[in-house]
Design an enzyme around this catalytic site. Structure first.
Site, PDB file in Angstrom:
ATOM      1  N   ASP A  12      -0.477   7.338   2.221  1.00  0.00           N
ATOM      2  CA  ASP A  12       0.700   8.173   1.688  1.00  0.00           C
ATOM      3  C   ASP A  12       0.865   9.077   2.637  1.00  0.00           C
ATOM      4  O   ASP A  12       1.894   9.795   2.551  1.00  0.00           O
ATOM      5  CB  ASP A  12       0.392   8.406   0.324  1.00  0.00           C
ATOM      6  CG  ASP A  12       0.717   7.412  -0.703  1.00  0.00           C
ATOM      7  OD1 ASP A  12       0.914   6.430  -0.330  1.00  0.00           O
ATOM      8  OD2 ASP A  12       0.297   7.793  -1.894  1.00  0.00           O
ATOM      9  N   THR A  18     -11.885  11.278  -2.408  1.00  0.00           N
ATOM     10  CA  THR A  18     -13.122  10.916  -1.656  1.00  0.00           C
ATOM     11  C   THR A  18     -13.475  12.341  -1.018  1.00  0.00           C
ATOM     12  O   THR A  18     -14.598  12.534  -1.155  1.00  0.00           O
ATOM     13  CB  THR A  18     -12.719   9.914  -0.578  1.00  0.00           C
ATOM     14  OG1 THR A  18     -12.239   8.856  -1.230  1.00  0.00           O
ATOM     15  CG2 THR A  18     -14.146   9.667   0.154  1.00  0.00           C
ATOM     16  N   TYR A  24       0.939  -4.171  -1.014  1.00  0.00           N
ATOM     17  CA  TYR A  24      -0.312  -4.566  -0.769  1.00  0.00           C
ATOM     18  C   TYR A  24      -0.484  -5.379   0.699  1.00  0.00           C
ATOM     19  O   TYR A  24      -1.525  -5.335   1.266  1.00  0.00           O
ATOM     20  CB  TYR A  24      -1.046  -5.280  -2.025  1.00  0.00           C
ATOM     21  CG  TYR A  24      -1.487  -4.752  -2.942  1.00  0.00           C
ATOM     22  CD1 TYR A  24      -2.110  -3.381  -2.795  1.00  0.00           C
ATOM     23  CD2 TYR A  24      -0.560  -4.853  -4.172  1.00  0.00           C
ATOM     24  CE1 TYR A  24      -2.444  -2.663  -4.091  1.00  0.00           C
ATOM     25  CE2 TYR A  24      -1.000  -4.082  -5.481  1.00  0.00           C
ATOM     26  CZ  TYR A  24      -1.818  -2.946  -5.425  1.00  0.00           C
ATOM     27  OH  TYR A  24      -1.992  -2.343  -6.407  1.00  0.00           O
ATOM     28  N   ILE A  25       0.812  -6.066   0.987  1.00  0.00           N
ATOM     29  CA  ILE A  25       0.714  -6.500   2.171  1.00  0.00           C
ATOM     30  C   ILE A  25       0.479  -5.512   3.258  1.00  0.00           C
ATOM     31  O   ILE A  25      -0.223  -5.773   4.434  1.00  0.00           O
ATOM     32  CB  ILE A  25       2.011  -7.290   2.531  1.00  0.00           C
ATOM     33  CG1 ILE A  25       1.918  -8.536   1.574  1.00  0.00           C
ATOM     34  CG2 ILE A  25       2.407  -7.883   3.903  1.00  0.00           C
ATOM     35  CD1 ILE A  25       3.400  -9.279   1.366  1.00  0.00           C
ATOM     36  N   ILE A  26       1.378  -4.502   3.097  1.00  0.00           N
ATOM     37  CA  ILE A  26       1.436  -3.481   4.072  1.00  0.00           C
ATOM     38  C   ILE A  26      -0.095  -2.543   4.270  1.00  0.00           C
ATOM     39  O   ILE A  26      -0.395  -2.458   5.314  1.00  0.00           O
ATOM     40  CB  ILE A  26       2.357  -2.184   3.888  1.00  0.00           C
ATOM     41  CG1 ILE A  26       3.858  -2.898   3.760  1.00  0.00           C
ATOM     42  CG2 ILE A  26       2.230  -1.085   4.583  1.00  0.00           C
ATOM     43  CD1 ILE A  26       4.836  -2.064   3.528  1.00  0.00           C
ATOM     44  N   ASP A  70      -7.842  11.969  -0.811  1.00  0.00           N
ATOM     45  CA  ASP A  70      -8.051  13.313  -1.286  1.00  0.00           C
ATOM     46  C   ASP A  70      -9.128  13.253  -2.413  1.00  0.00           C
ATOM     47  O   ASP A  70     -10.156  14.175  -2.304  1.00  0.00           O
ATOM     48  CB  ASP A  70      -6.939  14.005  -2.048  1.00  0.00           C
ATOM     49  CG  ASP A  70      -6.308  13.044  -2.778  1.00  0.00           C
ATOM     50  OD1 ASP A  70      -6.619  11.835  -2.970  1.00  0.00           O
ATOM     51  OD2 ASP A  70      -5.684  13.241  -3.907  1.00  0.00           O
TER      52      ASP A  70
END
Ligand SMILES: Nc1ncnc2c1ncn2[C@@H]1O[C@H](COP(=O)(O)OP(=O)(O)O)[C@@H](O)[C@H]1O
Ligand SMILES: O=P(O)(O)OC[C@H]1O[C@](O)(COP(=O)(O)O)[C@@H](O)[C@@H]1O
Ligand SMILES: [Mg+2]
Length: 444
Positions: free
Chosen positions: A213, A185, A366-368, A183
């Site tokens: 999200d 950006t 952060y892994i996802i 949003d």
């Protein structure tokens, strides 16, 4: 109507402008052969129900509808002279490299554009004082980038001057700017498009909406979301193993979702091992007759293990420390850590009750989001980028590519960013989560 989309009231739908601006009149014959061209008059109805649309028509009311995405017969930008730039902004998301690759390949092979530049580290790469030179992108450069997560261009948060960005685009003789981001950006992209218009510069600005999200309006899903949900599988499974591996074991998993709980809700459905799903859209209390902790105790007494998934924006009203609200460089509110807070509260509660538990905490955020895309998501990225190039070459501007009920659409940026998409607690998605977790069985 979309049962999950509460963000725009239906009565407001009729006042919305679904048209897409152009930087100039398209007059050039498209080089594409053997394709089915899409006319600007082709629409994808907002409301899937034909009876509802007939009713509106009978009453002489406008039917809210998106412009259909796809290749146009007439182009504005001349491929031989076109210089295109690609920028990735905001947080990482699976699929950024897939989109970059597909933009480059479509520009190069389909339309014959061979001047393509990658802007480094988000909008900062368009501000000369950062000293970041654009890099040349060719099909060879992007050949295998879809196999890795992240973005080969780098990304950034933080406010940059729209005037400076526009001056840089002008100085670099850019004709098309592709903005891959969420949003923030796309709001920035809209400001750029407005400033370009003010200066009479015919540069197309076309957004490809990225948000892990899944909270952008007027689109069913954004790229990377499906991969994110898939990536939660092994983690929730581990949380379940840990929970079952000990008497009164608890596996607590914190997932992303600043203001919308789509990842948490869908992860709870995809991995039906979750016993409590907590999302920002549904407030809850910690203690008391209707408290979450009592519900958890009830569950443990029955089953002796529990898996909890909490979205990062859930339960913010419960964390009442005195620290000032924090924001990131882009001005997004940084939520207090509900995961660690819940972990501490659960441990404290059961200690007080002298009930032994085994708490195992997982934060895979952060892994996802830094993984490569899974199959269907890769295809989605590829299609979004192809449609972005069709719009840009036809001279459209100030839009993002969307997907509505299975059709690719062109959505004006002000519409996509006007409100955040959230889960409707009365809608099908949340009702299905309640049926699957059966959390209300313990939670009165
Ligand atoms: N309201 C806004 N208007 C213009 N630019 C914005 C706005 N919000 C964010 N931006 C810019 O867009 C970029 C990415 O925004 P951010 O919120 O970090 O990520 P996302 O695009 O994922 O929402 C940043 O450079 C930021 O300064
Ligand atoms: O730690 P960072 O880089 O600020 O990013 C974290 C945030 O990014 C988000 O994933 C949102 O990013 P999106 O723009 O992809 O929706 C939030 O869920 C999370 O709070
Ligand atoms: Mg955002």
């Amino acid at each position: 109507m979309d049962p999950q989309n509460m963000s725009v009231a239906i009565e407001d739908m009729f006042n919305l402008d679904f048209s897409i601006p152009r930087v100039g009149t398209p007059t050039l014959e498209s080089p594409l052969k053997d394709v089915i061209f899409v006319e600007d008059s082709e629409r994808i109805s907002y409301c899937a129900d034909p009876t509802a649309n007939d009713c509106l028509r009978a009453k002489g009311m406008p039917i809210p509808a998106f412009i259909a995405a796809g290749p146009r017969r007439l182009l504005y930008h001349d491929a031989a002279w076109t210089r295109a730039a690609i920028v990735t902004c905001g947080g990482l998301c699976p699929g950024l490299n897939d989109v970059i690759k597909s933009l480059v390949n479509t520009l190069y092979y389909v339309y014959g554009v061979d001047n393509i530049f990658g802007i480094q580290y988000g909008y900062s790469g368009l501000v000369p004082s950062f000293g970041l030179k654009p890099i040349s992108l060719t099909p060879d450069v992007v050949d295998a980038i879809h196999t890795t997560g992240g973005t080969i261009l780098g990304s950034s948060r933080g406010e940059q001057s729209t005037e400076e960005i526009v001056r840089t685009l002008d100085r670099l003789n850019i004709n098309i700017l592709f903005t891959i981001g969420g949003d923030g950006t796309q709001r920035g992209a809209h400001d750029i498009a407005v400033e370009l218009k003010k200066r009479n510069l015919p540069i197309s600005v076309v957004g490809i909406p990225k948000t892990i999200d899944n909270d952008l309006n007027f689109m069913d899903k954004t790229f990377g979301f499906e991969t994110a949900v898939q990536e939660t599988g092994p983690i929730i499974s581990c949380a379940h193993n840990e929970a079952k591996g000990a008497f009164n074991g608890i596996g607590l998993v914190r997932l992303m979702g600043r203001d919308s709980g789509f990842i948490a809700a869908n992860a709870s459905l995809a991995n039906s091992l979750v016993n409590f799903c907590l999302i920002p859209e549904v407030e809850f209390q910690l203690r008391g007759e209707h408290g979450f902790l009592e519900a958890l105790e009830h569950r443990l007494l029955r089953k002796h293990h529990a898996v909890i998934v909490v979205a990062e924006g859930a339960g913010q009203n419960l964390i009442t420390d005195d620290s000032a609200p924090q924001k990131d460089k882009s001005g997004n509110i940084l939520h207090k850590d509900i995961g660690l807070f819940l972990k501490d509260m659960i441990i404290k509660y059961f200690k007080e009750r002298k009930i032994e538990i085994s708490m195992k905490y997982f934060d895979p955020s952060y892994i996802i989001r830094s993984t490569p895309t899974c199959g269907m998501d890769s295809i989605f990225c590829l299609n979004l980028a192809q449609h972005a190039v069709h719009a840009a070459m036809a001279g459209m501007t100030d839009l993002v590519v969307g997907n509505w009920q299975g059709y690719f659409t062109y959505v004006p940026i002000p519409l996509a960013t006007m409100a955040r998409r959230k889960i409707d607690p009365r809608g099908q998605l949340w009702q299905s989560v309640l049926l699957t977790t059966r959390q209300n069985q313990d939670w009165k």
